[in-house]
Design a protein around this motif. Structure first.
Motif, mmCIF file in Angstrom:
data_model
loop_
_atom_site.group_PDB
_atom_site.id
_atom_site.type_symbol
_atom_site.label_atom_id
_atom_site.label_comp_id
_atom_site.label_asym_id
_atom_site.label_seq_id
_atom_site.Cartn_x
_atom_site.Cartn_y
_atom_site.Cartn_z
ATOM 1 N N LEU A 150 43.193 78.853 57.437
ATOM 2 C CA LEU A 150 43.514 77.613 58.158
ATOM 3 C C LEU A 150 42.820 76.430 57.507
ATOM 4 N N LYS A 198 44.325 72.373 61.104
ATOM 5 C CA LYS A 198 44.985 73.415 61.899
ATOM 6 C C LYS A 198 43.989 74.092 62.835
ATOM 7 N N ALA A 199 42.739 74.210 62.402
ATOM 8 C CA ALA A 199 41.714 74.796 63.264
ATOM 9 C C ALA A 199 41.464 73.905 64.482
ATOM 10 N N ALA A 242 44.304 74.468 66.866
ATOM 11 C CA ALA A 242 44.156 75.744 67.569
ATOM 12 C C ALA A 242 43.083 75.640 68.653
ATOM 13 N N LYS A 275 44.217 73.999 71.915
ATOM 14 C CA LYS A 275 44.894 74.899 72.855
ATOM 15 C C LYS A 275 43.875 75.681 73.681
ATOM 16 N N GLU A 276 42.761 76.036 73.046
ATOM 17 C CA GLU A 276 41.720 76.795 73.735
ATOM 18 C C GLU A 276 41.030 75.959 74.808
#
Length: 309
Positions: A260, A264-265, A268, A271-272
């Motif tokens: 990633l 992109k990290a 992600a 979303k968490e």
């Protein structure tokens, strides 16, 4: 003549933090009177502070102080790494970092600010420490980050004590997501920054002169291939993208998952935590970076010290 024992020298060293030979000289000058020797060392140390200030200080510690939504980084330099292991020096750097939260990264204000519960300023305290330990020291720099919504995460690499080490990073994340998960990701990101040393958050934040210089070098390299101008232009743009992957935070491969990019990290992680995340800023201090350190002959220095020259 009073006999100066090893125990007397040890006691004076523990009381003042001064060097062994300085302590022995002080006790000789004061006929073994411990309190008078302390005064003698203080006077001698402070009198020599200006002379010591001419010596290069490139060791020391990075100090970090932080709360959930604000953090400060400082760098206090000394001449040798030995000082970084001195408890008095560590305590001083830790307290100065705490004061830096109030002065918000302004070095001049930090130097003039009150240190601890006494009346001395930070600058006065550093000067006093120079006299006590016997090395030049400087408050080199400070920076500060805060966010009204989100967290300021941090990381110290090569830590010698909590909040003290060789590399320090603070990073501000703006988000309305879960604070605990945001803080966890922020620490991962701070670790990435410590390792990868990005120069900016995105391409727009890079120094234009740096980009122009890199583009000029890549263009000359591409011209050596003898390809047509339109092909050279595409080659240069492709190589610039590789350059950005090295120096731009969002374009770098994320050290915790190299498949990633950091961008992109972040997506992600959003979303968490349950809400978008924006990297609002970061600072990375590496001890002594940018200081011109002259080549020295350590053996010659030891010999000179032993001979008293």
């Amino acid at each position: 003549m009073t006999t100066i024992t090893a125990t007397m020298v040890k006691d004076l060293r523990e009381k003042t933090g001064a060097g062994m030979m300085d302590c022995k000289a002080a006790l000789n000058e004061t006929s073994g009177d411990l309190e008078a020797a302390v005064d003698w060392l203080r006077t001698k140390g402070l009198a020599k502070a200006a002379k010591k200030a001419g010596r290069i200080a490139a060791e020391g510690l990075i100090g970090l102080a932080g709360e959930a939504r604000q953090a400060a980084l400082i760098e206090v330099n000394s001449e040798t790494d030995f000082v970084a292991r001195n408890q008095k020096f560590q305590d001083m750097v830790r307290e100065i970092a705490s004061v830096a939260l109030k002065t918000k990264g302004d070095v001049a204000k930090l130097a003039a600010a009150k240190y601890g519960s006494g009346t001395a300023t930070v600058a006065d305290t550093i000067k006093e420490m120079i006299g006590s330990i016997g090395e030049n020291m400087t408050l080199r720099r400070a920076d500060y980050l805060a966010t009204a919504k989100g967290v300021v995460a941090s990381y110290v690499h090569n830590s010698v004590a909590p909040g003290l080490g060789k590399i320090g990073v603070i990073v501000a994340l703006e988000s309305g997501g879960a604070a605990d998960k945001l803080q966890d990701f922020g620490r991962q990101l701070a670790m990435h920054i410590a390792f990868a040393n990005p120069q900016s958050i995105d391409v727009s934040g890079l120094d234009k002169a740096l980009v122009d210089h890199e583009r000029a070098i890549l263009t000359e390299q591409a011209k050596e291939t003898g390809k047509p101008a339109n092909v050279i232009e595409k080659m240069v743009e492709g190589r610039l993208r590789k350059f950005y992957e090295e120096v731009v935070l969002l374009a770098q491969p994320f050290v915790h998952d190299p498949d990633l990019t950091v961008e992109k990290a972040v997506a992600a992680a959003a979303k968490e935590v349950g809400a978008p995340i924006k990297i609002a800023g970061f600072y990375r201090f590496a001890l002594g970076e940018g200081i011109d350190r002259p080549d020295t002959d350590f053996a010659a220095e030891v010999a000179a010290a032993a001979s008293g020259s």
